[in-house]
Design a protein around this motif. Sequence first.
Motif, PDB file in Angstrom:
ATOM      1  N   LEU A 472       0.901  -1.052  -0.136  1.00  0.00           N
ATOM      2  CA  LEU A 472      -0.052  -0.010  -0.121  1.00  0.00           C
ATOM      3  C   LEU A 472       0.951   1.158   0.094  1.00  0.00           C
ATOM      4  CD1 LEU A 472      -2.812  -1.030   2.545  1.00  0.00           C
ATOM      5  CD2 LEU A 472      -3.137  -0.798  -0.115  1.00  0.00           C
ATOM      6  N   PHE A 473       1.993   1.562   0.838  1.00  0.00           N
ATOM      7  CA  PHE A 473       2.620   2.218   0.736  1.00  0.00           C
ATOM      8  C   PHE A 473       3.376   2.870  -0.567  1.00  0.00           C
ATOM      9  CE2 PHE A 473       6.621   4.943   1.286  1.00  0.00           C
ATOM     10  CZ  PHE A 473       6.496   5.577   2.320  1.00  0.00           C
ATOM     11  N   ASP A 474       3.845   1.785  -1.209  1.00  0.00           N
ATOM     12  CA  ASP A 474       4.391   1.842  -2.529  1.00  0.00           C
ATOM     13  C   ASP A 474       3.341   2.671  -3.632  1.00  0.00           C
ATOM     14  OD1 ASP A 474       6.957   0.939  -2.040  1.00  0.00           O
ATOM     15  OD2 ASP A 474       6.570  -1.199  -2.610  1.00  0.00           O
ATOM     16  N   GLN A 475       2.118   2.132  -3.201  1.00  0.00           N
ATOM     17  CA  GLN A 475       1.193   2.591  -4.302  1.00  0.00           C
ATOM     18  C   GLN A 475       0.788   4.225  -4.006  1.00  0.00           C
ATOM     19  OE1 GLN A 475      -1.581  -0.456  -3.424  1.00  0.00           O
ATOM     20  NE2 GLN A 475      -1.936  -0.865  -5.499  1.00  0.00           N
ATOM     21  N   LEU A 476       1.185   4.406  -2.493  1.00  0.00           N
ATOM     22  CA  LEU A 476       0.695   6.001  -2.174  1.00  0.00           C
ATOM     23  C   LEU A 476       1.736   6.622  -2.438  1.00  0.00           C
ATOM     24  CD1 LEU A 476      -1.032   5.077   1.425  1.00  0.00           C
ATOM     25  CD2 LEU A 476      -2.243   6.098  -0.719  1.00  0.00           C
ATOM     26  N   ASP A 477       3.099   6.116  -2.302  1.00  0.00           N
ATOM     27  CA  ASP A 477       4.229   7.208  -2.633  1.00  0.00           C
ATOM     28  C   ASP A 477       4.530   6.989  -4.063  1.00  0.00           C
ATOM     29  OD1 ASP A 477       6.389   8.394  -2.302  1.00  0.00           O
ATOM     30  OD2 ASP A 477       7.684   6.880  -1.541  1.00  0.00           O
ATOM     31  N   LYS A 478       3.645   7.626  -5.075  1.00  0.00           N
ATOM     32  CA  LYS A 478       3.953   7.625  -6.388  1.00  0.00           C
ATOM     33  C   LYS A 478       5.342   8.107  -6.678  1.00  0.00           C
ATOM     34  CE  LYS A 478      -0.803   7.142  -7.802  1.00  0.00           C
ATOM     35  NZ  LYS A 478      -1.850   7.397  -9.065  1.00  0.00           N
ATOM     36  N   ALA A 479       5.731   9.415  -5.990  1.00  0.00           N
ATOM     37  CA  ALA A 479       6.844   9.958  -6.324  1.00  0.00           C
ATOM     38  C   ALA A 479       8.262   9.287  -5.812  1.00  0.00           C
ATOM     39  CB  ALA A 479       6.784  11.369  -5.799  1.00  0.00           C
ATOM     40  N   LYS A 480       7.985   8.131  -5.036  1.00  0.00           N
ATOM     41  CA  LYS A 480       9.016   7.491  -4.534  1.00  0.00           C
ATOM     42  C   LYS A 480       9.952   8.136  -3.809  1.00  0.00           C
ATOM     43  CE  LYS A 480       7.400   4.003  -7.248  1.00  0.00           C
ATOM     44  NZ  LYS A 480       6.638   3.060  -6.565  1.00  0.00           N
ATOM     45  N   LYS A 481       9.509   9.077  -2.942  1.00  0.00           N
ATOM     46  CA  LYS A 481      10.315   9.753  -2.129  1.00  0.00           C
ATOM     47  C   LYS A 481      10.457   9.324  -0.587  1.00  0.00           C
ATOM     48  CE  LYS A 481       8.723  14.323  -4.132  1.00  0.00           C
ATOM     49  NZ  LYS A 481       8.138  15.721  -3.719  1.00  0.00           N
ATOM     50  N   GLY A 482       9.968   8.184  -0.491  1.00  0.00           N
ATOM     51  CA  GLY A 482      10.121   7.528   0.879  1.00  0.00           C
ATOM     52  C   GLY A 482       9.348   8.080   1.827  1.00  0.00           C
ATOM     53  N   ALA A 483       8.249   8.839   1.685  1.00  0.00           N
ATOM     54  CA  ALA A 483       7.347   9.295   2.578  1.00  0.00           C
ATOM     55  C   ALA A 483       6.024   9.943   1.971  1.00  0.00           C
ATOM     56  CB  ALA A 483       7.984  10.645   3.351  1.00  0.00           C
ATOM     57  N   ILE A 484       5.051   9.969   2.518  1.00  0.00           N
ATOM     58  CA  ILE A 484       3.797  10.364   2.118  1.00  0.00           C
ATOM     59  C   ILE A 484       3.163  11.228   2.988  1.00  0.00           C
ATOM     60  CG2 ILE A 484       2.993   8.096   0.644  1.00  0.00           C
ATOM     61  CD1 ILE A 484       1.586   7.293   3.110  1.00  0.00           C
ATOM     62  N   THR A 485       2.396  12.244   2.538  1.00  0.00           N
ATOM     63  CA  THR A 485       1.615  13.217   3.200  1.00  0.00           C
ATOM     64  C   THR A 485       0.011  13.206   3.024  1.00  0.00           C
ATOM     65  OG1 THR A 485       1.859  15.023   1.464  1.00  0.00           O
ATOM     66  CG2 THR A 485       3.663  14.639   2.799  1.00  0.00           C
ATOM     67  N   TRP A 486      -0.557  13.928   4.002  1.00  0.00           N
ATOM     68  CA  TRP A 486      -2.083  14.017   3.912  1.00  0.00           C
ATOM     69  C   TRP A 486      -2.490  14.745   2.834  1.00  0.00           C
ATOM     70  CZ3 TRP A 486      -6.324  11.776   4.236  1.00  0.00           C
ATOM     71  CH2 TRP A 486      -7.513  12.624   4.329  1.00  0.00           C
ATOM     72  N   LYS A 487      -1.734  15.869   2.561  1.00  0.00           N
ATOM     73  CA  LYS A 487      -2.029  16.706   1.454  1.00  0.00           C
ATOM     74  C   LYS A 487      -2.186  15.897   0.020  1.00  0.00           C
ATOM     75  CE  LYS A 487      -1.142  21.158  -0.555  1.00  0.00           C
ATOM     76  NZ  LYS A 487      -0.268  22.685  -0.514  1.00  0.00           N
ATOM     77  N   LYS A 488      -0.827  15.401  -0.156  1.00  0.00           N
ATOM     78  CA  LYS A 488      -0.870  14.443  -1.407  1.00  0.00           C
ATOM     79  C   LYS A 488      -2.056  13.375  -1.684  1.00  0.00           C
ATOM     80  CE  LYS A 488       3.041  16.650  -2.993  1.00  0.00           C
ATOM     81  NZ  LYS A 488       2.334  17.550  -4.165  1.00  0.00           N
ATOM     82  N   VAL A 489      -2.355  12.727  -0.474  1.00  0.00           N
ATOM     83  CA  VAL A 489      -3.150  11.565  -0.606  1.00  0.00           C
ATOM     84  C   VAL A 489      -4.726  11.715  -0.417  1.00  0.00           C
ATOM     85  CG1 VAL A 489      -1.308  10.156   0.035  1.00  0.00           C
ATOM     86  CG2 VAL A 489      -3.020  10.640   1.796  1.00  0.00           C
ATOM     87  N   LYS A 490      -5.131  12.939   0.118  1.00  0.00           N
ATOM     88  CA  LYS A 490      -6.521  13.197   0.601  1.00  0.00           C
ATOM     89  C   LYS A 490      -7.425  13.385  -0.702  1.00  0.00           C
ATOM     90  CE  LYS A 490      -6.154  17.974   0.971  1.00  0.00           C
ATOM     91  NZ  LYS A 490      -6.381  19.519   1.797  1.00  0.00           N
ATOM     92  N   LYS A 491      -6.966  13.720  -2.048  1.00  0.00           N
ATOM     93  CA  LYS A 491      -7.958  14.155  -2.938  1.00  0.00           C
ATOM     94  C   LYS A 491      -8.158  12.842  -3.966  1.00  0.00           C
ATOM     95  CE  LYS A 491      -6.842  18.792  -3.021  1.00  0.00           C
ATOM     96  NZ  LYS A 491      -8.049  19.393  -2.800  1.00  0.00           N
ATOM     97  N   GLY A 492      -8.398  11.607  -3.135  1.00  0.00           N
ATOM     98  CA  GLY A 492      -9.006  10.538  -3.993  1.00  0.00           C
ATOM     99  C   GLY A 492      -7.953   9.531  -4.102  1.00  0.00           C
ATOM    100  N   LEU A 493      -6.596   9.681  -3.788  1.00  0.00           N
ATOM    101  CA  LEU A 493      -5.489   8.626  -4.068  1.00  0.00           C
ATOM    102  C   LEU A 493      -5.763   7.574  -3.073  1.00  0.00           C
ATOM    103  CD1 LEU A 493      -3.069   7.502  -5.250  1.00  0.00           C
ATOM    104  CD2 LEU A 493      -1.480   9.302  -3.848  1.00  0.00           C
ATOM    105  N   LEU A 494      -5.928   7.859  -1.705  1.00  0.00           N
ATOM    106  CA  LEU A 494      -5.957   6.805  -0.729  1.00  0.00           C
ATOM    107  C   LEU A 494      -7.348   5.976  -1.031  1.00  0.00           C
ATOM    108  CD1 LEU A 494      -5.234   5.977   2.239  1.00  0.00           C
ATOM    109  CD2 LEU A 494      -6.841   7.459   3.159  1.00  0.00           C
ATOM    110  N   GLU A 495      -8.362   6.456  -1.449  1.00  0.00           N
ATOM    111  CA  GLU A 495      -9.663   5.921  -1.805  1.00  0.00           C
ATOM    112  C   GLU A 495      -9.237   4.805  -2.943  1.00  0.00           C
ATOM    113  OE1 GLU A 495     -12.540   8.443  -2.271  1.00  0.00           O
ATOM    114  OE2 GLU A 495     -13.525   7.895  -0.322  1.00  0.00           O
ATOM    115  N   GLU A 496      -8.462   5.482  -3.979  1.00  0.00           N
ATOM    116  CA  GLU A 496      -8.165   4.536  -4.860  1.00  0.00           C
ATOM    117  C   GLU A 496      -7.210   3.629  -4.519  1.00  0.00           C
ATOM    118  OE1 GLU A 496      -4.989   5.155  -8.968  1.00  0.00           O
ATOM    119  OE2 GLU A 496      -6.063   6.935  -8.035  1.00  0.00           O
ATOM    120  N   VAL A 497      -6.401   3.657  -3.679  1.00  0.00           N
ATOM    121  CA  VAL A 497      -5.464   2.503  -3.308  1.00  0.00           C
ATOM    122  C   VAL A 497      -6.175   1.514  -2.559  1.00  0.00           C
ATOM    123  CG1 VAL A 497      -3.350   2.044  -1.927  1.00  0.00           C
ATOM    124  CG2 VAL A 497      -3.332   4.020  -3.339  1.00  0.00           C
ATOM    125  N   LEU A 498      -7.191   1.929  -1.703  1.00  0.00           N
ATOM    126  CA  LEU A 498      -7.847   0.969  -0.805  1.00  0.00           C
ATOM    127  C   LEU A 498      -9.023   0.511  -1.470  1.00  0.00           C
ATOM    128  CD1 LEU A 498      -7.748   3.035   2.707  1.00  0.00           C
ATOM    129  CD2 LEU A 498      -6.108   1.314   1.831  1.00  0.00           C
TER     130      LEU A 498
END
Length: 658
Positions: A472-498
């Motif tokens: 799941l982390f790899d799918q959320l960290d699309k930029a491969k930065k080694g970290a994810i933020t709420w601002k980046k995932v809140k607009k639908g990405l989290l739901e898409e991954v889940l």
Amino acid sequence: MEGNGAPLHGLLLLLVALFSSAPVCLGSGVSGSVPSGVPELVGHLKPFGFQRPAEYPIDEVIDPYSLTPEQFYTQYVEAVRPVVFRGAAKHFKAYSEWTKPRLMSQYGKLELRIEPRKDGSAKHPVGALGFGRDTMENFVRGLETSDNYVVSELPSPMYGDVELLPCMSCGRLLRKVSEVNLWMSGGGTRSRLHRDAFNAINCQINGTKDWIMIPANQTDNVYFKASSDWELGGLSPVNTDSIDLKKYPRIRDVPWGITTVEAGDCIYVPGGHYHQVRSYGLVNVAVSVLFSRLESPHALGFDPAECRGLEPRFVPLSETPEILWAYPGHGMMTMGCIDDNAMVSMIFSMSDGKPVSKKQFFAQENTPFDQGDGGKAVKKIWKLLDTDQDGLISRSDIGNISRDDWREMSHIMEPDVVFSNSYDYEYAVLDYTMVRTVLSRALQKQGKMSREDFTSVYTEVIRGSDYYANKLFDQLDKAKKGAITWKKVKKGLLEEVLEPFLMSEEEDGGNHFADGDGDDVAGEEEALDGADLMRSVMGRDEGDIEGDESLSDSEREMALEEYQERASHVSDILGLDQDSEADTDSDNEGGEEEEEDGDDEDDPENARLQELYRTHMEKVERESHEQDRLPEATEELEEIMPAQGDAAETSRKAKTEL
């Protein structure tokens, strides 16, 4: 993995012998009866066996070559009687060669299905490949201390190490093997009282097992209720560790027998026979060969003529005719699928053994052939069965059907995926709303999460697996930065991954996706909060533990301590204590205004931004004539006032935006 001694395995036998008025049945069985004058509730809240003496005989065979296939079929299969084969499994390569180093080196990459060590446990089994799936190497490495045990189809690359007994070396006994299963544990496991759909020969490779056997005709007395006339396997609701005779009084009328199977022994368990199994030893390994119910009415039975003139012999599984449900060691498993002979029995039961007409076949309702789809499944199955297309299903048609066609019919009859057989087990059992709410709250609280932080929340709070946390982390960290933020995932990405987790809620018919770009991930209507979130995460509450009759006093005390410790940890990670404090403040006499979540009341910059937020929302509410305008306004303000961040940066951004 040498066979281990079992100093505790005889404890049950000894206790039953001490408290019963007749000897315990060991192997061949000892007859007895309940003496007159016995108190009505003798054995109440004690383990099964204390209610009456053992009196159901279990025969033993010392020389595996001495029982011919014909004798085995007539004396045990057709008669529906169990029998123990002493020392038969010592002929297997598995008995001498299944050491830990060999299993890990030669079969280490093969995949196995796992279950919780204690039958009926609420914990999900976590393996190297997620819920319900492990590799041989990973499981065997920690076998002695694992909380899980293997109950899996035996991977076909291991078939050469296991053999069919001489009593199955010819005819349909040889050709009608449906499935081969592997059982591995660190000992100390126990099953519930249950029955299986298939006939089975279970061979002990390591360790020891006690088998409590109950005749198949005791269905009413063990309170077994099948969901349909076609259900051949299933569980009894009776807790065999503590029999409640007030709730289940007929248990006193159940005849039973008990036998101990040591490493190198095998036991034949007739299909439909009720049994409970307890395992002992630091390492406990067994293989179970499941074969057709040849004795069922109208099934393709055993023909002794096929075996005459043939010497009984051990037959490696790798040399047997095609096993119906073989598993290569990777991919989808097929444990529990119906076999061809069971279908044959169902078909000819429609016409008392005579050829079945199309009218008769299509008239059958509420059977496994009828899938409630307007007859589509029945039409497909009929086409496969009527091989000569003469409008009748006859014995000659049955003989012309290939194994692949039988498998296709089985999948038509049982279209639903058994998730524990698949890679989707974790998606299927974890609640989507709970997973989304936990990850949303954790992300909002921390603002930014590393892989380690994310994995910790997913495994410790959600109790998912490391494997899926990283996936799941790899799918959320699309930029491969080694970290994810709420601002980046809140607009639908989290739901898409889940999205795959929605299969756990499909039965509710609900669409748990947000409209538009998905900004309501943590929305009030879709998210869990407070007590509901805690219960969803924990799986139960303290009241459930207090009322769990299957727990002893000491087990209940330990469960409550574990619950309270974990609940405190979960509250801290998700900030549930802060929610509780906020709720308390809002209820205080005097009606103090509730603070906005995530703000520091001592920070003047944040206080100013809160006032700005309220002023902006009041203006929108006055000017807007449509309710749909509110989410847009909220989105605008989220850009002005993020949940967390540096106060100076927040102030600068607010001035720029305004």
